[in-house]
Structures are given as structure tokens and as C-alpha cells.
Design an enzyme around this catalytic site. Sequence first.
Site, PDB file in Angstrom:
ATOM      1  N   GLU B  66       1.284  -0.860   0.118  1.00  0.00           N
ATOM      2  CA  GLU B  66       0.302   0.139  -0.025  1.00  0.00           C
ATOM      3  C   GLU B  66       0.962   1.808  -0.407  1.00  0.00           C
ATOM      4  O   GLU B  66       0.132   2.353  -0.249  1.00  0.00           O
ATOM      5  CB  GLU B  66      -0.903   0.176   0.958  1.00  0.00           C
ATOM      6  CG  GLU B  66      -1.950  -0.950   1.304  1.00  0.00           C
ATOM      7  CD  GLU B  66      -1.667  -2.520   1.583  1.00  0.00           C
ATOM      8  OE1 GLU B  66      -0.633  -2.338   1.838  1.00  0.00           O
ATOM      9  OE2 GLU B  66      -2.538  -3.151   0.829  1.00  0.00           O
ATOM     10  N   HIS B 135     -10.422  -3.589  10.515  1.00  0.00           N
ATOM     11  CA  HIS B 135     -11.101  -3.774   9.235  1.00  0.00           C
ATOM     12  C   HIS B 135     -12.657  -3.066   8.700  1.00  0.00           C
ATOM     13  O   HIS B 135     -13.825  -2.871   7.668  1.00  0.00           O
ATOM     14  CB  HIS B 135     -11.896  -5.472   7.850  1.00  0.00           C
ATOM     15  CG  HIS B 135     -10.049  -5.898   8.096  1.00  0.00           C
ATOM     16  ND1 HIS B 135      -9.761  -6.482   8.549  1.00  0.00           N
ATOM     17  CD2 HIS B 135     -10.471  -6.613   7.196  1.00  0.00           C
ATOM     18  CE1 HIS B 135      -8.631  -6.939   7.979  1.00  0.00           C
ATOM     19  NE2 HIS B 135      -8.839  -7.321   6.882  1.00  0.00           N
TER      20      HIS B 135
HETATM   21  C1  LIG Z   1      -2.564  -4.388   4.775  1.00  0.00           C
HETATM   22  C2  LIG Z   1      -3.600  -5.459   4.151  1.00  0.00           C
HETATM   23  N1  LIG Z   1      -3.633  -5.218   2.609  1.00  0.00           N
HETATM   24  C3  LIG Z   1      -4.434  -6.311   2.312  1.00  0.00           C
HETATM   25  C4  LIG Z   1      -5.025  -6.759   2.978  1.00  0.00           C
HETATM   26  C5  LIG Z   1      -6.499  -8.362   2.629  1.00  0.00           C
HETATM   27  N2  LIG Z   1      -5.833  -9.441   2.654  1.00  0.00           N
HETATM   28  C6  LIG Z   1      -5.537 -10.030   3.613  1.00  0.00           C
HETATM   29  S1  LIG Z   1      -4.668 -11.175   3.500  1.00  0.00           S
HETATM   30  C7  LIG Z   1      -4.425 -10.785   2.174  1.00  0.00           C
HETATM   31  C8  LIG Z   1      -3.283 -11.941   1.402  1.00  0.00           C
HETATM   32  C9  LIG Z   1      -2.285 -12.200   2.646  1.00  0.00           C
HETATM   33  O1  LIG Z   1      -1.220 -12.807   1.715  1.00  0.00           O
HETATM   34  P1  LIG Z   1      -0.127 -13.785   2.563  1.00  0.00           P
HETATM   35  O2  LIG Z   1       0.375 -12.439   3.469  1.00  0.00           O
HETATM   36  O3  LIG Z   1       1.056 -14.585   1.097  1.00  0.00           O
HETATM   37  O4  LIG Z   1      -0.407 -14.497   3.875  1.00  0.00           O
HETATM   38  P2  LIG Z   1      -1.585 -16.284   3.402  1.00  0.00           P
HETATM   39  O5  LIG Z   1      -2.835 -15.159   3.674  1.00  0.00           O
HETATM   40  O6  LIG Z   1      -0.941 -16.637   2.230  1.00  0.00           O
HETATM   41  O7  LIG Z   1      -1.418 -16.197   4.945  1.00  0.00           O
HETATM   42  C10 LIG Z   1      -4.325  -9.642   1.641  1.00  0.00           C
HETATM   43  C11 LIG Z   1      -4.309  -9.031   0.486  1.00  0.00           C
HETATM   44  C12 LIG Z   1      -5.165  -6.662   4.930  1.00  0.00           C
HETATM   45  N3  LIG Z   1      -5.375  -7.228   6.071  1.00  0.00           N
HETATM   46  N4  LIG Z   1      -4.190  -6.296   5.120  1.00  0.00           N
END
Ligand SMILES: Cc1ncc(C[n+]2csc(CCOP(=O)(O)OP(=O)(O)O)c2C)c(N)n1
Lengths: 328, 328, 324, 324
Positions: B66, B135
Amino acid sequence: MAETKDLVTWRALNAAMHDIMEEFPESFTLGEDITTWGTGGGTYGVTRGLKKKFGAERVMDTPISEEVLLAAVSAAATRGVRPILEIMYSDFSFLGFDGIINQAAKARYMFGGQFDTPLVIRSNGGSGIGKAAQHSQSLETLFAHIPGLEVVVPGTPGDAYGLLRTAAKSDNPTIFLEHKNMYYDKGPVDFQPIPFGQARIAREGQHATIVATQQILNYSLAAAEELAAEGIEVEIIDPRTLYPFDMDAVYASVGKTRHLVVGHEAVRDYGWGAEFVAQTVEAAWDKLDAAPVRVGAARTPIPYAQTLEEAVIPSKDDIVAAVKKTLA
Amino acid sequence: MAETKDLVTWRALNAAMHDIMEEFPESFTLGEDITTWGTGGGTYGVTRGLKKKFGAERVMDTPISEEVLLAAVSAAATRGVRPILEIMYSDFSFLGFDGIINQAAKARYMFGGQFDTPLVIRSNGGSGIGKAAQHSQSLETLFAHIPGLEVVVPGTPGDAYGLLRTAAKSDNPTIFLEHKNMYYDKGPVDFQPIPFGQARIAREGQHATIVATQQILNYSLAAAEELAAEGIEVEIIDPRTLYPFDMDAVYASVGKTRHLVVGHEAVRDYGWGAEFVAQTVEAAWDKLDAAPVRVGAARTPIPYAQTLEEAVIPSKDDIVAAVKKTLA
Amino acid sequence: MADYNAAEQGLSGLELMAKIREFERRMPLLSDEGLIRGSTHPSLGMEAIAVGVSLALTDDDAIASTHRGHAHTLAKGADFGRTMAEILGRADGYCSGKGGSMHIGAKEIGVLGTNGIVGAGIGIATGAALASKVKGDNTVAVSYFGDGASNQGVLAEAFNLAAIWKLPVIFVLENNHYAQSSAVEEMVAQPDLTRRGEAYGVPSFSGDGMNLQEVFELATAAVERARAGEGPTLLVLETYRYLGHMAGDTEIYRTKEEVEAAKANDPIEKLLAELIAQGIITAEQWEARRDVLFAEVEAAEQFARNSPFPEASEAFTDVYAKGA
Amino acid sequence: MADYNAAEQGLSGLELMAKIREFERRMPLLSDEGLIRGSTHPSLGMEAIAVGVSLALTDDDAIASTHRGHAHTLAKGADFGRTMAEILGRADGYCSGKGGSMHIGAKEIGVLGTNGIVGAGIGIATGAALASKVKGDNTVAVSYFGDGASNQGVLAEAFNLAAIWKLPVIFVLENNHYAQSSAVEEMVAQPDLTRRGEAYGVPSFSGDGMNLQEVFELATAAVERARAGEGPTLLVLETYRYLGHMAGDTEIYRTKEEVEAAKANDPIEKLLAELIAQGIITAEQWEARRDVLFAEVEAAEQFARNSPFPEASEAFTDVYAKGA
Ligand SMILES: Cc1ncc(C[n+]2csc(CCOP(=O)(O)OP(=O)(O)O)c2C)c(N)n1
Ligand SMILES: Cc1ncc(C[n+]2csc(CCOP(=O)(O)OP(=O)(O)O)c2C)c(N)n1
Ligand SMILES: [Mg+2]
Ligand SMILES: [Mg+2]
């Protein structure tokens, strides 16, 4: 300790830092250039002498990494230490707003009250010395809107000392906003902690109440002299903390003066003055004889040239005019 | 184009995105998971079909970064393109507050008017579906306090469509805050841009004026029915944009009703309702017969459990009570 | 820290993984039943990381977790019933229902919280490690985070800070190859994510996150370095999540075949086969043991279901310290 | 882009460096005179970077600069008088006095601004490169930033984004070994800062920032790669700042000897000696030429001094687009 001394603000803050680090062995302080700049006291001297006295384990120069620092101190505070982080200018805190707002402010609540968060974020705000758009913002309203944060805006050297002591003792995350154009203001310091949520009556009067902080508090005091010469006696209230707030002090004063002016250097639109006006009309409608008047910065970033900077920031004349307007 | 259709909010927004990308060849949109999630339209469907129609050069899935994204789009906007960035939840915008506030909001001003900044940051705020503290925030007040930003809080599918069109056309950075619990609200959409700074009268009445947005607008409409049954006819104003604001609409209504209630889902303390109250008392003191009343979220983060979430967010009953209080 | 011993870490790790999986398996069901609000992110397939790392920690050590944090929390020693109760928003939850799935903290066992902000735990664990250093209490802190989170700038800042100050923090990157619906191959240009730690002076290792022993050994070495004052470590662990990112995931970004292929490498099945081959447990013994574990999870769920919703008045407590 | 030619890039680079130095030399004097408000950060000693990079750019290319950005701005083609006027807060300044030293933008030559936020220019240049890609206009963007700024997380995010999207951005790290008063050795654990770019898939090179030719050649290669659609480059250039961080710097963090030693490697003196040795210019010719350049700087200063302060009413313009 009982003795009162005349000190400039930065020295008062520096004294508070020394006393805090003595009082709380679990406290430590960190920030950018806080030991290697100037005469070893950071940009405005507040941390002078701390490293020598308390050692590099408790007084740390950091890299320019506001984001991780703000997140890290938020968490460290939940692990039994009391971090005091200096953010060189409060404008830079935006780089770590997640740490402040999504983490520190919410940690106690969202985890059901398990975690204390005894964190102090010291920084400065305000204009007046030509630091322009990105080093002069007055951001106190943003913080005051966030549940979980305490927000302190000291207006005198004595308050700076006393409120910083309280901030360090508080188990909540506290945003402590010094004013960059007031580090050399001189005033009496009695070396006692000052509780949060207790406004200070900076001047007594019976015709109108002015609520103001920091530079605008000073301008209000000057405006009061001018108004007094015309027979208008204003009462001036320095809220000192924007959260917790001491609205009772405002209601009491308005009960006497029946007129309210609120002045601040933050942008007027959606600034904290609106909250003071709104609470006052809601709770003390019948005590007001006329519409309250707000004085705040124009809806512009802070410009560089002095002619411009002065144009957007409230002046003594603006305060005088506001008082006359509400009394008209 | 002239035809009016009933659409749910996300479809109205999606239609606006399609029309914007047609209207401005220099526009593009980007965000996390905006083409690969759901049926290819991002978390709430708003970007559905765009990649297929406009290609990967104008519709991009981004990494979770972001901070750089918000800074980058701020700058891209000054170089002749019109970025529309989706921040999945507005709470995440804190990670890039520097880009929004220190850069985008100030670029035009601090460089003396050289740069247009036609940037839209689309996101959502608000509570109601158990997304909890990180959120569910309603951050519109923070943005509205910042000079240089425009802030949009659409309250119906039709407004969502029309205001997004205007946001895209604006040469200012616009914060466009959808409501996460209203993507499935249905309503008429006439596919016309709606100018900023023009409040909408959502209901006419003569006994009290309610200014409210989004969920609280809906609760106000429900409250109005209940009040009408008791013979109290409220006028409801949806400001639609918090900056620019249309205070004249409020003054006009209050001139008729002589009573004001302001309701929002943002935290009440230092929330935008205070500004509306303050401006109204300052400019229309004589039009008010009683103290205005604000209704806003409690000073807490948003809790998870439904019992708790409902406790901190204003309800229809709170609106009813507020109207009765100001009329008492 | 003990060396890996199949009869000890192996067996208890197997049990914990199986129990966590049974817990997590229930998430979509509870979600479908309408008992979980917001969103919840199960971690089936990824259990060896949480469990392998936790076996190398003590209760005094801290972890900072993610949105996908049930396994991290449970492996660190959280009570299954109270964790479930929190996910269901009940008064007996760790956070009295205020937090939910994305905000489960358990102070007494050093769980600094699952977290709704991707990447936030990185700064939090760094801060816990900073506290450890300031207090000199010799605890370590673990940050779990995903491949997606590794694109957050805070990670670079944390690497650098931890490296220059030799903070006792272990960065555990769970590379499950997707961030929500985004494939890691599209989101990074240099696929070797250990390079990120090394660039900032953080010793960095990659490993098989589907192998409990390997995770445990890497974590143990990292913990030893941290306790010895030698600073941070990055572990990049390959893994896979079997279920969608969260309830409602249409999974248009991957094929069913890919998911099935990943399951062939299942950490629980593999470890079980090994332990059977080594004669540490028989298939029958395991079945019996598993029944007990699953019954415990069932009991946890019942505990949670029976726990009351919090009183509305509770919504207004815990914002500020008492008496402040 | 032309190859380095001593008679062309060398000579014009020498002139520009000398002129910029003369400009910057005046900063502390103007500051002492009370003509500069806030803070201003001169870059004496660092001129070869700004000039060497700019020689590889066109007016259509963009740069995003720093708090220490006069050289970047001037080298990119900014008018010396209007730049000086901005620093003095005058109506004829690039930003009509609204910006000052830390906010000098010049749209028509692609100067996206000096910037008061350390690290902000990184995201800004990345955004300019993104715009270039979206428009397909084949421009490149340069981000200048310091060793201190390299610890900001946005850099890692920018590296990654630029690498995966092959954005035409050149990251120019000016390693002058101090961030305000903080020595880079204390603030990074892995001293080879090219590793930071490489970790994210950004081709990274180090070079001598006191050598115009070397800077120009590295920049030219990076610009060519960028225009060819091959994506970003990181250049880590060693340099030194001769003066304090800003007016009032007590410089307790370094010795006078260190500063003097650095000056032995002066980019202007060295290049001049080279050009004389190569017979491209004589010492006498240079003296005459320098006098002209310095007179131009003097004229710029006089222009600025004579420019009026902005009218107070100007404070309220340019917040929003007209008619919006
Ligand atoms: C700062 C932020 N950006 C976007 C999100 C939305 N979001 C929640 S989980 C996720 C994916 C995270 O991916 P990863 O770090 O690979 O973890 P995984 O879900 O694969 O365990 C996103 C984009 C968020 N919660 N916080
Ligand atoms: C975000 C932010 N943090 C801190 C500062 C204060 N500050 C201004 S310049 C500077 C040092 C920058 O060092 P470096 O990036 O190496 O650039 P140099 O000054 O050496 O050219 C600092 C700490 C700032 N302006 N912005
Ligand atoms: Mg992942
Ligand atoms: Mg430097």
C-alpha cells in the site's frame, strides 16, 4: 523538587525525560539523531545528556524507518517496557500510522483488555518557522479522533514538563505533540506531574471564554491584553489534553461568560475546535448568549514564505475579531 | 444513458468504472486482487469485467504494498494519467498515509499550482459485518480535515455511480469511501455524473433536520418512518461529499425545521458531525430553536461480536432519540 | 533447546498438527452455519510451520501472527476452547469476543495477536524482540508472515533494524504461493525470498515447510542464535494452503489439480508414515490417539458454542487503562 | 543517448557542477543573513551525481528529488534564478514561494519536486515510471535518495513493484555516508547496498559518485535499459557532503580530518584536471569560463533578492483545481 525554576520548553522537556528515566527503569527512548545531533540532544535538544546518564541500552539512535519503529514500540509496550519514541516532526508519523492507529490504539481493546500499552510518541507540530507543507502540520485532531489514544498539546514549559511525566506513567499510548516554535518559550516549571484531562485556566475573565492551545494560546493571551484595554475581559482555557478532555472546565467558564471562542492552529475545517463547539452547544446550550466562533488555520497546506504562512495561520487579530464577533 | 435502472451498489460502481475507462483513455485502475478474486472483480465486484474489456495495461493486480502504491499513484496523476486505486479496506490506507496526505493532497499547492492530481482512491469503510477493529473503521473525518483532498461518501447506488464519475473527472485527489455493508443495497441509477458539493434531500420534512450518510442515512430514513407515525416529520440531508461541503443545504433546511441532528458511523468524538454542528451554529445560530444533537460511534475500536458491534454503532433508535431530544 | 527426537518432538508435533487441522477443518462449516462473522482464514496444509516453530519456543517467548493465525496461536499453547470461543465471538474467548479470528491475543503465552493488517506482525515481533533486549530477559520473538506480506515495506525496515541491533527475532515467511488470489510468481521478480533478508544482513535460510523436523531444526538453530545475542534470522518455508483464502473464495486463480498435487506432500501424513516406519507409533495406536484429539476439538467447539455472547455493556470497556 | 565524450558531457558537466556548487555555496550565507526560512540542505561535494545522471536524461524524463535537492533540480535544467527565488520564498520562484527549498517543483522539465519526507521521492519516481508505462511515452523517471532513505520500507516496495512491472525507473542512491548525523555504518548491517536492489530483482550497480564520467555511463546504461522496456536499475553511488546537514549542524558526528580527506577526491577538481590534461580546456580558459558561470549565479541571486514576496492573498490559491 519542590523548587520552581524558569526554563525554556526544551529544557523542561529534557528535565522531564531525565526524571522519567530515573522513575521508570523499564523506560527507554529512541529516535532519529537523538544523541548525535546538535550538542547530543536531538533536533530540539530534548534528549540531551540522556545517553551519557542512562547508556546506549536505553537511549538509541534509530535508522530512518518510522514505519517499523512505530509498530515496534507499540508492541514493545505490551511486553513490559515503556518506550518513548521521538518522531522528529509529527508529519513523519504518517509513515507509521498503521502502528499508531491500527495497532497501538487498538491493542488493549481488540485483545479484550489483556495488554497495557504504556507508550509515548513525542513529536512536534505547528508552523511559524518556515518549515513549509511537510514539516508544519498540526495533526492533533487526527489523533484525538482515534479511540485508544491520549493526545497532549502542552502550551507552557511547566505543562510540557508535567504532562510528559504523566504521559510516561500512563498505560495508554500517548501522542505528545510539542510545538516547534515554542521550544524557546520560557516559563516556570515546578517539576510535578500534571494529570491528564484537567484544563488550565490561563487567564480569568467574565466576558468571553477562549479555548486555545500552544501558539494560539499565546496569541490569545496577547489578544486578551488588547481586549482588556477596551474593557473586554476574556477567560482563557488551555485544555492541555484533547483526550481525555475536560469539558466541564469549558462549561463552567461559559456559564460565567456566556460566550465561546475556540482557537487552534490545526486546520479549521473538521478541526478539534468543532468538537469543543459541538459539545458546548449540546451540553450548555442555555449558557450561551451567542454563537460560538472558531478560529483555525485556513484550508491550505502550510506555505513556505512568511507572508503566506502568516496568512493561513490564525493571528492575535483573528482572536480579537472572533471575540468581538461573538460579543457583537 | 437516459434510462434509469435499479442496481445494487457494487453493480452501479462497476458500471461507473466501465464508463470512466471509456470516457478517459488516460485512466487506469489497480489494486490488490482486483481481477483474480471472486468472479474476477475484486473483493466486492467493483472491477468486474474491466480487465477483459480494457486489458492488462489498464487494469492491474498489485502486490500488497500500500505504501508505494499510494505514493506512486499520487505521482502518476501529476504525469498525465488518471489512476484509480482500490484500497481493499480503508483501514489499510494508513500504510500509505504519507502518499495521500503529505504528497497527493499537497502536490498542487506546495508546487505553486503546477500539478493537477487527478487521482481517485476507492476504498470502503464502515461496520456491520463483523470485520472487527482493523477492517471496519469510518475514517472519512480524517480525510476531510486535510486540505487538498476531496472526500466522497455515497449513500445510494445512484449516488455511488454519479459521484464516482465525478471523482474520476476531478483534477484533485479524491477519497471515495464506499460502505462495506451497502454493496448489496439496491436503488435507481440514472447513469449521470453528480457534482461534488451538492447535498441531496433524501426526505422532506418540517420538524427537524437530520444530516447523515451511508448506514446512518438508512437508519435515519427508518427512524423517519417511526417518527412520522408519531407526527414528527424530519427532513433528511445526505451531504454526499464531506469536502467540498454544501452547508447551504443544511442552513436552508434548518431555517425551515429549526432543529438539527447529525449522524454518522465515524467515532463521535472529533467526528465530522462536530463540523456540521459548529458551522451551523456559527452561521445559522438564529435559525436554531434548540441545541443540535450528534449521533456517532462510541469512542471504542469496532468490536467483533455482533452484540458488541451493535452497541457501539449508532442505531435507528439512537436517531429517534436524538430527534426527540432536540425537539424536547 | 533439545535436538529433534522423533518420539518427543515428532510425536507431540504430530498430535498438535492433527488437532489443529481438525480445528481448522471446522472453520468453513462454522462459517456456513453463520457462526463466524467477518472473515476467517484456515491454514490446512500449513500446520508443520506453526507447530515446528512453536516446539522451539517457551511460553515466555512471543509470537506475532497474521490473519491466518489460528495454527500459530494454538501451537503456541492456546486453549482450543477459548480460541474457538473467540472466533465465535463469545464471552469466554481470549478477547471476550472483542477480537474474533483476526485478533486473537493470549498474553500469558506470549501470543501478541493474530492481526488483520497484512505485515503488521513483522513490526510487532520486532518490537517484542526490542523489549526483550531492553529488559535483558532472553526471550525471543517470532513473526509469522506470508509471501504476500513479504512485499510490505515494513519487512525491509524490520530486517534492517533487527540486524543492526541484533534483536532476538525470527522472521518466519510462510510461502504458500498465494496472497489471497495473487500468485507469488506474479508478485515478486526475484523468487528466492531469502535474498530479502540477506540484503539487510539477516542470516536467511529456506526450508520445507511441510516437514516438521526440518522446520523444528531451522527454528531451533534460529532461537539459539537469537538467545546467544547473535540477532535475527529469516526462515523462508515452502508450504501450501489446501482451502480457499477464506470462506467464499472461488479459487479461480488455481486449479484443483494443483491443490491435489500439493496434498500429496501432506505434513501430517508424511510424519505419521515416518513415525510408523520408525516403530514409534502403530497405525492403530494413532487412530485411537487421534480419536481422543478430535474429541478434544469437539469439546472445544461445544465449549465455544455454549459460551454466551458478550453483554453489550462490555463493548465500552478496555479502551483505556483503568483509572488513567 | 550519446557515449561519454570529454569535450561534450565532460565540459558541460564541469560547467554545470561548478555553477551548482557556486549556487549551493551561497546557501549557508543566505541562511545566516536570514533570507532562508526553515531549513535548507546544500550538497557541496555531491554534484557529479546530479549532473552525471541528468546528462543522460531529456526534459521529458522525470526526477523525484529529496530534501537535498537543489543540485538535482538545477542539473535537470531548472532556471537558477527561479530556483533561488523559490528558496528565498519569492513570487518569482518556481512555486511562487509556496514551496521553499524542500518543495521545488518544475513541471515543464520533469522536476516532480524536492521533498521534505525522506524516502518519498522513491514512490514518486516509481509513480512517474508507472505513468510512462501506462501512456507508453517512453520517458524514464529517476529517484534520487540517500543512504538514510534507503532504510525506508517504501524502497523495498518500490524495488519489487518496479521489478515485476518492469517500470522505467532508475533508483539513484547517493551514499554520502551520513543521514543527518547518523553514520551509515551504524544504520545498516549489510554495507553493500546494491544487495537491496538485487534482492527484489532490480539490477544493481555501484559506482564512484565523485566521478562524472562513471556516473554518466552508469546512468546512460540504466536509461537505455529502461527505455528498452527492461525495467528498473539501482545505482549505488559513493559520495560525500562537505558541509553540515543543514545550517546549524554542529557536526559532532564526524571529524574535520574526515571532511578534508573527502575533499581530496573532489569531483570538480578531478574532472578539471582531467580535461586540462586531455587538452580540452586550459586553466586560463576555465578561469574565464568560471567567472562567467559565477556571474550567472550572482545574477540569479540578485534576481531572487529583487523578486517580491508573494502577496498574502496568494496563500489561498492552488489548493484545489479551479472550477472543481
Ligand atoms: C495491509 C493489508 N492489505 C491487504 C489486506 C487484505 N488481505 C488479507 S490476507 C491477504 C493475502 C495475504 O497473503 P500472504 O501474506 O501470502 O498470507 P496468506 O494469506 O497466504 O497466508 C490480503 C491481500 C490486509 N488484510 N491488509
Ligand atoms: C520521513 C522523514 N524522516 C526524517 C526526516 C528528517 N531528516 C531530514 S534529512 C534526514 C537525513 C537523510 O539522510 P540521507 O537519506 O542519507 O540523505 P542526505 O541528507 O545524506 O542527503 C533526516 C533524518 C525527514 N525529513 N523525513
Ligand atoms: Mg501466501
Ligand atoms: Mg546520506
